[in-house]
Scaffold this motif. Sequence first.
Motif, short mmCIF file in Angstrom:
data_model
loop_
_atom_site.label_atom_id
_atom_site.label_comp_id
_atom_site.label_asym_id
_atom_site.label_seq_id
_atom_site.Cartn_x
_atom_site.Cartn_y
_atom_site.Cartn_z
N ALA A 76 37.64 44.21 39.03
CA ALA A 76 38.07 43.89 39.47
C ALA A 76 38.86 42.41 39.45
CB ALA A 76 37.45 43.80 40.72
N HIS A 77 38.63 42.11 38.51
CA HIS A 77 39.38 40.30 37.91
C HIS A 77 38.50 39.97 36.54
CE1 HIS A 77 39.86 36.17 39.03
NE2 HIS A 77 39.27 35.90 38.78
N THR A 78 40.20 39.43 35.91
CA THR A 78 40.07 39.28 34.44
C THR A 78 41.68 39.12 34.64
OG1 THR A 78 40.19 39.97 32.35
CG2 THR A 78 40.54 41.56 34.17
N HIS A 79 41.55 37.74 33.18
CA HIS A 79 42.53 37.42 33.10
C HIS A 79 43.24 37.27 32.28
CE1 HIS A 79 42.46 33.91 36.10
NE2 HIS A 79 41.13 33.98 36.47
N PHE A 80 44.26 38.69 31.46
CA PHE A 80 44.42 38.74 30.01
C PHE A 80 45.35 36.99 28.79
CE2 PHE A 80 49.48 38.46 29.94
CZ PHE A 80 49.90 38.56 28.22
N THR A 231 43.28 36.55 43.51
CA THR A 231 43.42 34.93 43.91
C THR A 231 42.52 34.17 44.09
OG1 THR A 231 43.88 32.55 44.73
CG2 THR A 231 43.12 34.12 46.30
N HIS A 232 41.49 33.53 43.61
CA HIS A 232 40.48 33.12 43.57
C HIS A 232 39.79 32.09 44.68
CE1 HIS A 232 41.50 32.81 39.77
NE2 HIS A 232 40.37 32.97 38.85
N LEU A 233 38.42 32.11 44.92
CA LEU A 233 37.69 31.62 46.61
C LEU A 233 36.98 31.19 46.49
CD1 LEU A 233 38.35 31.56 49.80
CD2 LEU A 233 36.88 33.54 49.83
N ALA A 270 38.37 36.03 43.67
CA ALA A 270 37.44 36.22 42.78
C ALA A 270 36.11 35.33 43.54
CB ALA A 270 38.20 36.14 41.66
N HIS A 271 35.17 35.12 42.68
CA HIS A 271 33.78 34.37 42.81
C HIS A 271 33.41 34.33 44.70
CE1 HIS A 271 34.64 33.69 39.17
NE2 HIS A 271 35.56 33.43 39.85
N ASP A 272 33.67 33.90 45.24
CA ASP A 272 33.29 33.45 46.99
C ASP A 272 31.60 32.92 46.50
OD1 ASP A 272 33.39 33.24 49.55
OD2 ASP A 272 32.53 34.93 50.23
N THR A 321 35.02 40.86 35.49
CA THR A 321 34.59 40.23 34.12
C THR A 321 34.56 38.89 34.13
OG1 THR A 321 36.55 40.89 33.07
CG2 THR A 321 34.37 42.71 32.91
N ASP A 322 35.75 38.11 34.52
CA ASP A 322 36.70 37.22 34.44
C ASP A 322 36.54 36.27 33.02
OD1 ASP A 322 37.95 34.35 35.52
OD2 ASP A 322 35.74 34.29 36.10
N VAL A 323 36.68 37.50 32.09
CA VAL A 323 37.44 37.33 31.22
C VAL A 323 39.02 36.53 30.79
CG1 VAL A 323 38.79 37.60 28.79
CG2 VAL A 323 37.26 39.27 29.79
#
Length: 441
Positions: A76-80, A231-233, A270-272, A321-323
Amino acid sequence: MIPSSRDELLRAPLFHTPRNPFRETSALESHTDGGLLIRAGRVAGCGDYEALRNAHPDVPTVDMRGGFLLPGFIDAHTHFPQLRVLGGLGRSLLDWLEQCALPEEARMADHSHACRIARGFVHALASHGTTTALVFGAHFAPATAALFEAGETAGLRIAAGQVLSDRLLRPELHQKPEQAYRENSLLIERFHQRGRSMYAVTPRFALSTSEAMLEVCQTLLKEHQGLLLQTHLNESVQEIAEVARLFPWASDYLAVYERFGLSRPNAVMAHDVHPSDSQLDRLAASGTSVAHCPCSNAALGSGLFPLRRHVNAGVRCALGTDVGGGTGFGLLKEGLQAYLLQRIAPDGMLLDAGHLLYLATLAGAEALGLSGETGDFRTGKFADFVYLRPPADSPLAAVLERAQSPERVLAAIFTLAGAESVREVRVEGSIVFRAATAEEA
Ligand SMILES: [Zn+2]
């Protein structure tokens, strides 16, 4: 991608969580001698093998005993663009962004480089058993298009979007809001709901997006049906203080997104890690999901995720995974890390294997608005699955020799299985990854 049109009955022990174990008991379903009947890319039956074989005697059996079938993992969250910065340990979020992530993100301006990284990223997803992912694209439209194309070629279910920022990063990563609107409109037209692709409006985070840019996000969401938002939070304490400084009118971080209608169903933040009770209540009321990324939270020292407070407030949580702030592509590892951090967090929850499987599968489908299509083996869903079989001489194989219960088997898989155990991965019944093994060579 190898298309699959014939009916098949796969025979192997299988696990899935057709219910939410944070809300219901007995959410984990398992079949020791399991059968998964696949017809036209969808699950046509899931249960005990003998019963399915008797009901469908004409369908050929594929004997996969010796391994295990799980629903395909959902990231549910990663960066290519951050594939090559994995392993940049020793920094905190804002310093890590500046020193590790952003220089690499800037390289995505080189299109042939972006295409190469996109192919590698998508292959890494598939080879770790991930069939669906919500992905931060690049700050550049052509590189983001390259990700969609790589995903389509591989056959994965990819939701992604061009990353939007117009301040505080570095000039080459900034877009003008009008340009962002134009480029996003074209990408949406080209890729949204084309095959298995979906478009996600992707403001990087409040820190790097002006009010004008957030307004562009709001406009895009109004103009097109079925878009996601990511987005990120509330990731780190330092970041939260900066957001408060930049948006003095906002009562808290989430209020910035709320002003522009970005906290909503099919939005994944993502995160919170550091929410107030008020923000948790508002996330739940709006139907916004949180992507919990425990490896990243630990690697960047962002903090211990308050899972129990999210669950109690009714906020939907999935795993990411937040790669490359995280430590790799494996959702099994991410599930284990969630378990480990909850063991040591103040007021942490004791998670069992059913919780971990749910977080790595159906929870992600729910966050992305895909729970009618994927995430478990209920009849009618797409046949998205991962087949795990541990190498013969591995510690996992040894543990499984004497594991007594399905829960114990699944816990051992989360603890010990990595990419070396992923033998076959399918999306809609078609193979998207198959390991070349020494035994078969
Ligand atoms: Zn991230």
